[in-house]
Scaffold this motif. Structure first.
Motif, PDB file in Angstrom:
ATOM      1  N   LYS A  84       9.473  -6.108 -13.415  1.00 17.51           N
ATOM      2  CA  LYS A  84       8.034  -6.411 -13.397  1.00 17.51           C
ATOM      3  C   LYS A  84       7.381  -5.861 -14.654  1.00 17.51           C
ATOM      4  O   LYS A  84       6.510  -6.488 -15.242  1.00 17.51           O
ATOM      5  CB  LYS A  84       7.442  -5.727 -12.168  1.00 17.51           C
ATOM      6  N   PHE A  85       7.810  -4.675 -15.084  1.00 16.95           N
ATOM      7  CA  PHE A  85       7.174  -3.991 -16.206  1.00 16.95           C
ATOM      8  C   PHE A  85       8.133  -3.912 -17.393  1.00 16.95           C
ATOM      9  O   PHE A  85       8.992  -3.038 -17.451  1.00 16.95           O
ATOM     10  CB  PHE A  85       6.762  -2.569 -15.792  1.00 16.95           C
ATOM     11  N   GLY A  86       7.972  -4.835 -18.322  1.00 16.00           N
ATOM     12  CA  GLY A  86       8.776  -4.765 -19.553  1.00 16.00           C
ATOM     13  C   GLY A  86      10.252  -4.989 -19.331  1.00 16.00           C
ATOM     14  O   GLY A  86      11.092  -4.226 -19.819  1.00 16.00           O
ATOM     15  N   SER A  87      10.596  -6.046 -18.630  1.00 17.56           N
ATOM     16  CA  SER A  87      12.007  -6.351 -18.371  1.00 17.56           C
ATOM     17  C   SER A  87      12.756  -6.650 -19.669  1.00 17.56           C
ATOM     18  O   SER A  87      12.145  -7.046 -20.666  1.00 17.56           O
ATOM     19  CB  SER A  87      12.091  -7.564 -17.440  1.00 17.56           C
ATOM     20  N   CYS A  88      14.057  -6.474 -19.665  1.00 18.28           N
ATOM     21  CA  CYS A  88      14.867  -6.807 -20.844  1.00 18.28           C
ATOM     22  C   CYS A  88      16.278  -7.156 -20.392  1.00 18.28           C
ATOM     23  O   CYS A  88      16.715  -6.728 -19.321  1.00 18.28           O
ATOM     24  CB  CYS A  88      14.916  -5.619 -21.809  1.00 18.28           C
ATOM     25  N   PRO A  89      17.000  -7.936 -21.217  1.00 18.03           N
ATOM     26  CA  PRO A  89      18.408  -8.174 -20.877  1.00 18.03           C
ATOM     27  C   PRO A  89      19.133  -6.829 -20.847  1.00 18.03           C
ATOM     28  O   PRO A  89      18.865  -5.984 -21.705  1.00 18.03           O
ATOM     29  CB  PRO A  89      18.927  -9.032 -22.035  1.00 18.03           C
ATOM     30  N   HIS A  90      20.005  -6.643 -19.893  1.00 19.55           N
ATOM     31  CA  HIS A  90      20.824  -5.426 -19.888  1.00 19.55           C
ATOM     32  C   HIS A  90      22.076  -5.654 -19.058  1.00 19.55           C
ATOM     33  O   HIS A  90      22.131  -6.556 -18.231  1.00 19.55           O
ATOM     34  CB  HIS A  90      20.036  -4.202 -19.419  1.00 19.55           C
ATOM     35  N   SER A  91      23.066  -4.821 -19.329  1.00 23.30           N
ATOM     36  CA  SER A  91      24.380  -4.995 -18.715  1.00 23.30           C
ATOM     37  C   SER A  91      25.032  -3.640 -18.504  1.00 23.30           C
ATOM     38  O   SER A  91      24.642  -2.653 -19.146  1.00 23.30           O
ATOM     39  CB  SER A  91      25.299  -5.806 -19.640  1.00 23.30           C
ATOM     40  N   GLY A  92      26.030  -3.625 -17.651  1.00 18.89           N
ATOM     41  CA  GLY A  92      26.749  -2.374 -17.420  1.00 18.89           C
ATOM     42  C   GLY A  92      27.991  -2.617 -16.577  1.00 18.89           C
ATOM     43  O   GLY A  92      28.277  -3.738 -16.172  1.00 18.89           O
TER      44      GLY A  92
END
Ligand code: ATP
Ligand code: MN
Length: 468
Positions: free
Chosen positions: A427-435
């Motif tokens: 909701k707040f400043g989403s970004c692509p990310h992985s782990g």
């Protein structure tokens, strides 16, 4: 006895200043010899190698000589001399011997003869004193150190996620409940359900099955984090690859997609394996000779080759072709099936002959948080499959889109009230990310060549077993 500062055996066997007076302390592995001379093999846990202590029995009192038995703990002052008889270049000509702790051989379970790993599991408090477990736990320490070093050098932040959790949404496995309620006198509401408002946390709490969701909070603030901590699963799976309490390493990285996530996983495992080859050579050589003649070759092999990267759909095709060609599996193969270890190992060991990263699994068999592919059927999952182990890492690119994530949560009927803090990342400043998550003990299995996960953690917890 004269006070001389102690030299660890690992340091002593490298020294060449023969004639020096030294002190060693350790446990007797074996004692042999005659009335004229006693050869005592001493080990202090710093190395797989024993130091040979040579004593003239007539120079010591009879009582001391009698107490030098397998398992006893000694402090020895003596002269460092060049050795001809022992496997080391150095041995000690004893001048003074103090018995720190005697050991009654009639009662001590570890004798000179080799014991089976099954027998030693029953004596897990003492098996640490064997060559095998000394080697395994020195390697285990080295792997922990390698993991911290790898991530630290890459600028990852070591991030501690909770062990007690009140969110039951991971779905990674059955959970152990944590409560201070009196189980003999449980308060229930009108419908007969147990109430938790009077429990310690005011709600139902459990031991964590994964630190990932909290890890994502860390990654979307600090950029790149990793967790490394105890993880609990109450699955009743009595296999050689599952523990109820194990250690998991979970890196989580902002701004990377599935390709870079795979690159990271591959680089990470290779770094650990190389570390073992570079820093645990003596222990690996021992395990290679005693348990697994292919071990060192297999570890070196991993470093040379790129891991195969293959979609789940292509993997299923290969397995179906194998069946057509006459190969028999215990479990069925079809698109949508959750692969069994035998399928994973077929791809790795028989078809490709090297590690495989399998990607893009059907969404139904993977967790809600994985990023949906364009096809609407598969998600950006990546499992790293290893020879002899099967799945060693499970990971994915995460769904970064708020609406799609919400949709996945609803599809699976996950209670929303538990999930708002997690949804806030989108909701707040989403970004692509992985782990991904690496099972620490599965890595140790691979690196040591051991076959049972109960032999690579000091005190294993499995269904029906929580000794020590
Ligand atoms: P598996 O299918 O082998 O049971 P999983 O898919 O349930 O594993 P994940 O939830 O993906 O496991 O967890 C990430 C990693 O943690 C796995 O790849 C594995 O290395 C390790 N792991 C999972 N469960 C266990 C367990 N019970 N004991 C030891 N390691 C485990
Ligand atoms: Mn998995």
């Amino acid at each position: 006895m004269e006070k001389i500062s102690r030299t660890r055996i690992v340091d002593l066997i490298k020294r060449e200043d023969f004639g020096a007076i030294v002190n060693v302390k350790g446990w007797v592995r074996t004692r042999r010899g005659s009335k004229k001379v006693a050869f005592i093999a001493l080990n202090d846990g710093s190395t797989i190698y024993n130091i040979q202590v040579v004593a003239d029995p007539t120079a010591f009192d009879e009582e001391t000589m009698k107490l030098i038995t397998t398992g006893a703990c000694l402090s020895v002052n003596g002269v460092m001399v060049q050795s001809v008889g022992s496997e080391q270049k150095v041995e000690i000509q004893a001048r003074e011997i103090e018995i720190l702790g005697k050991c009654d051989s009639a009662e001590y379970p570890l004798q000179k003869k080799g014991h089976t790993l099954e027998f030693l599991r029953e004596k897990a408090h003492l098996r640490l004193r064997t060559n095998t477990f000394g080697a395994i736990f020195r390697i285990r320490h080295n792997m922990a150190y390698a993991i911290h070093t790898f991530f630290h050098q890459k600028g990852f932040i070591y991030f501690n996620t909770p062990i007690i959790t009140a969110s039951d949404c991971e779905g990674a496995g059955e959970m152990f409940q944590v409560t201070t309620k009196n189980l003999y006198d449980l308060k229930k509401d009108e419908s007969g359900s147990i109430t938790y408002d009077d429990d310690f946390f005011g709600k139902m709490a459990s031991l964590t099955v994964s630190g990932q969701l909290e890890g994502e909070l860390g990654a979307t603030a600090l950029g790149a984090i990793y967790t490394f901590g105890p993880t609990f699963r109450a699955e009743n799976s009595n296999t050689p690859r599952h523990l109820a309490e194990f250690w998991m390493v979970e890196p989580e990285v902002a701004f990377i997609e599935i390709q870079e996530n795979m690159d990271l996983a591959e680089e990470f495992i290779k770094y650990c394996v190389k570390w073992a080859l570079d820093n645990c050579a003596d222990d690996l050589k021992f395990l290679n000779e005693m348990y697994d003649k292919e071990l060192i070759t297999r570890l070196e092999g991993i470093l040379k080759e790129d891991f195969v990267r293959l979609s789940y759909t292509e993997g299923i095709k290969i397995l179906e072709d194998a069946i057509k060609g006459g190969h028999k599996f215990e479990f069925p193969v079809y698109w949508g099936v959750d692969l069994a270890a035998e399928h994973e190992r077929y791809l790795v060991e028989e078809h490709f002959g090297r590690p495989v990263i399998l990607t893009d699994y059907p969404k139904e068999i993977k967790a809600f948080y994985m990023r949906m592919n364009e096809d609407g059927k598969t998600v950006r999952a990546m499992d790293v499959l290893f020879p002899k182990i099967g799945e060693i890492i499970g990971g994915s690119e995460r769904e970064a889109d708020y609406d799609k994530l919400l949709n996945a949560i609803k599809e699976r009927n996950i209670p929303m009230k538990d999930m708002s803090w997690y949804l806030d990342t989108r909701k707040f400043g989403s970004c692509p990310h992985s782990g991904f998550g690496l099972g620490f003990e599965r890595l140790i299995l691979f690196v040591t060549g051991m076959a049972n996960i109960r032999d690579v953690i000091p005190f294993p917890r499995t269904p029906g077993n929580a000794e020590f």
